[in-house]
Design an enzyme around this catalytic site. Structure first.
Site, PDB file in Angstrom:
ATOM      1  N   ALA A   1       0.818  -1.224   0.000  1.00 23.62           N
ATOM      2  CA  ALA A   1       0.000   0.000   0.000  1.00 23.62           C
ATOM      3  C   ALA A   1       0.846   1.267   0.000  1.00 23.62           C
ATOM      4  CB  ALA A   1      -0.915   0.002   1.219  1.00 23.62           C
TER       5      ALA A   1
ATOM      6  N   ARG B   1     -21.876  -3.918  19.436  1.00 24.67           N
ATOM      7  CA  ARG B   1     -22.907  -3.937  20.474  1.00 24.67           C
ATOM      8  C   ARG B   1     -22.342  -4.549  21.754  1.00 24.67           C
ATOM      9  NH1 ARG B   1     -27.736  -5.223  16.679  1.00 24.67           N
ATOM     10  NH2 ARG B   1     -26.558  -7.132  16.441  1.00 24.67           N
TER      11      ARG B   1
ATOM     12  N   GLU C   1     -15.651  -4.676  -2.939  1.00 17.83           N
ATOM     13  CA  GLU C   1     -15.241  -5.982  -3.477  1.00 17.83           C
ATOM     14  C   GLU C   1     -15.873  -7.141  -2.697  1.00 17.83           C
ATOM     15  OE1 GLU C   1     -12.815  -6.675  -6.298  1.00 17.83           O
ATOM     16  OE2 GLU C   1     -14.226  -8.283  -5.951  1.00 17.83           O
TER      17      GLU C   1
ATOM     18  N   VAL D   1     -19.642  -8.938  -3.355  1.00 15.26           N
ATOM     19  CA  VAL D   1     -20.016  -9.926  -4.381  1.00 15.26           C
ATOM     20  C   VAL D   1     -19.014 -11.071  -4.367  1.00 15.26           C
ATOM     21  CG1 VAL D   1     -20.475 -10.318  -6.836  1.00 15.26           C
ATOM     22  CG2 VAL D   1     -21.009  -8.098  -5.813  1.00 15.26           C
TER      23      VAL D   1
ATOM     24  N   GLY E   1     -17.698 -12.889  -2.027  1.00 16.65           N
ATOM     25  CA  GLY E   1     -16.735 -12.964  -0.926  1.00 16.65           C
ATOM     26  C   GLY E   1     -15.300 -12.696  -1.326  1.00 16.65           C
TER      27      GLY E   1
ATOM     28  N   ILE F   1     -13.566 -13.725  -3.926  1.00 19.26           N
ATOM     29  CA  ILE F   1     -13.195 -13.703  -5.353  1.00 19.26           C
ATOM     30  C   ILE F   1     -13.120 -12.241  -5.819  1.00 19.26           C
ATOM     31  CG2 ILE F   1     -13.839 -14.448  -7.683  1.00 19.26           C
ATOM     32  CD1 ILE F   1     -15.632 -16.584  -6.403  1.00 19.26           C
TER      33      ILE F   1
ATOM     34  N   LYS G   1     -26.313  -9.513  -5.533  1.00 18.75           N
ATOM     35  CA  LYS G   1     -24.970  -9.564  -6.133  1.00 18.75           C
ATOM     36  C   LYS G   1     -25.056  -9.440  -7.658  1.00 18.75           C
ATOM     37  CE  LYS G   1     -23.491 -12.481  -2.272  1.00 18.75           C
ATOM     38  NZ  LYS G   1     -23.403 -13.860  -1.795  1.00 18.75           N
TER      39      LYS G   1
END
Ligand code: HSE
Length: 440
Positions: free
Chosen positions: A33, A45, A129, A132, A134, A136, A205
């Protein structure tokens, strides 16, 4: 350079997965990064549980507004799900000039247009990302990797719960209710599995992929949604005898009806040839098949849910935002792949106008002329039969099952043909219809 500061809303499976993977791989992630990515606060909670999990690694609060309004926080990660509180918090974070990462497909499929417009106005990013399939990286593939292509269609197994149930039904010959119960006991299916089994999660999705693929707004309300709760084990067996498997597919494709361009957007159980790679994606795995005019077909598969696979996508978004945070907003990757002023208004087609092939099963009297009546009804509507299976009546029975696979036709033709078939005295009960895609 100073690290980028993250506030997590929610520390459930995915939240904790994100926290742990960021910590475990912090050096590697920083090298990628260009700066550190640091979770500085989580809102939950159950404070005691969260404090035990983060073990002093960040601040724990139980008021989510303390995160979205915290001037120190650069990126808010929304992992609480639902439409109401999550929407208010995301909009508030955007209004405060924060970037947002979310795994919330329901929120984006229903309120995405408003959220992306607000983010555009504020010059912040909303990345999703993890929403949709998980782990992939399908959003990245569609929005960036395949950007040269005119996308023709997408067909995906995008709900792991239903894929697990269908795999077990086929493998063990069990009925839907029995497998659902097992899936709940094993923790694959939620206590309230409605969104999964009725196709709603997959439709959320598919709606998001449709927008990115075709440069149209998100339009969940126009999606056709049919789940697997009415699927009969007998149809899975007949499909197998004919060389097909039944999968719950999310499908979106370009179509032209009477010379006008439209988009199909639908989720339903679908026969697909057993020889296709995607037909062999079993259990809780996900897979998305994308057809672009330049690349042809490409298949993306992997884990569509789970703590660390989903965290993998959340963190990929965090890294993307970290890299792009200082870039001019006009030159970032657009939220929905196409520039906001270059979206089109191609309509989502009503289900009656979509084109596909069909599996039809009818229970009929075993007597002369029945088959002729059925095939005439299809022929009169221009529907051509591709394959047929007739079982011998069981010992002492006077009726039997006939299964027909049709060539491609419009849904309205099949609906009209079924109405005529069901009116025949020789046909008992209703005709079972399952759509079939060759995915070739
Ligand atoms: N419940 C989903 C599934 C995962 O079963 O695939 C989260 O979208």
């Amino acid at each position: 350079m100073k690290s980028i500061k993250i506030g997590l809303l929610g520390l459930g499976n995915v939240g904790y997965g994100t926290f742990s993977v960021l910590k475990r791989n912090q050096e590697e992630i920083k090298r990628r990064a260009g700066r550190g990515i640091e979770v500085v606060a989580v809102a939950v909670r159950d404070m005691a549980r969260a404090e035990a999990l983060v073990a002093g690694g960040c601040k724990v609060v139980n008021d989510p507004y303390l995160i979205v309004n915290d001037p120190e926080i650069d990126i808010v990660v929304e992992l609480i799900g639902g439409y109401d509180l999550s929407k208010t918090l995301v909009m508030q974070a955007i209004a405060n000039g924060k970037h947002v990462v979310t795994a919330n497909k329901a929120l984006l499929a229903v309120h995405g247009n408003e959220i992306f417009a607000a983010a555009q106005d504020k010059g912040v990013m909303v990345a999703f990302e993890a929403a949709v399939a998980g782990g992939i990286p399908i959003i990245k593939a569609l929005r960036e990797g395949l950007t040269a292509n005119r996308i023709e269609w997408i067909a995906g197994i995008i709900n792991g719960t239903t894929n697990f149930i269908l795999s077990e039904m086929r493998d063990k010959g069990l009925d839907f209710a029995t497998v659902l119960k097992q899936a709940q006991e094993l923790g694959y299916a939620e206590a309230d599995p409605t969104f999964d089994i009725e196709g709603v999660d997959a439709a959320h999705k598919a709606t998001i992929m449709s927008a990115i693929a075709f440069g149209i707004p998100v339009q969940f309300d126009k999606a056709y949604v049919e789940g697997i709760s009415n699927l009969n084990a007998v149809d899975i067996r007949y499909a197998e005898q004919l060389g097909y498997r039944i999968k719950l597919l999310g499908i979106t494709k370009r179509a032209t009806v009477n010379g006008v361009e439209g988009i199909e957007l639908r989720v339903h159980p679908t026969l697909i040839p057993a020889k296709r790679l995607i037909a062999n994606v079993e259990g809780a795995m996900n897979a998305v098949l994308v057809h672009g005019d330049a690349v042809g077909a490409s298949l993306y598969s992997g884990r569509g849910a789970g703590a660390e696979p989903t965290a993998s996508s959340v963190i990929a978004d965090l890294v993307d935002i970290t890299r792009l945070a200082t870039a001019d907003p006009e030159h970032r990757v657009p939220h929905l792949a196409f520039q906001p002023n270059a979206m089109t208004d191609i309509a989502i087609l009503p289900m009656s106008e979509i084109t596909t092939s069909y599996y039809l099963r009818m229970h009929v009297a075993d007597q002369p002329g029945v088959l002729a009546d059925l095939t005439r009804i299809l022929a009169e509507r221009g529907i051509s039969i591709d394959a047929m299976l007739q079982k011998e009546p069981a010992e002492g029975e006077t009726h039997t099952d006939i299964i027909m696979l049709t060539h491609q036709t419009q849904e309205k033709n099949v609906t009209a043909a079924i109405e005529k078939m069901e009116a025949l005295n020789s046909v008992v009960g209703t005709v079972t219809k399952i759509r079939l895609e060759n995915l070739s």
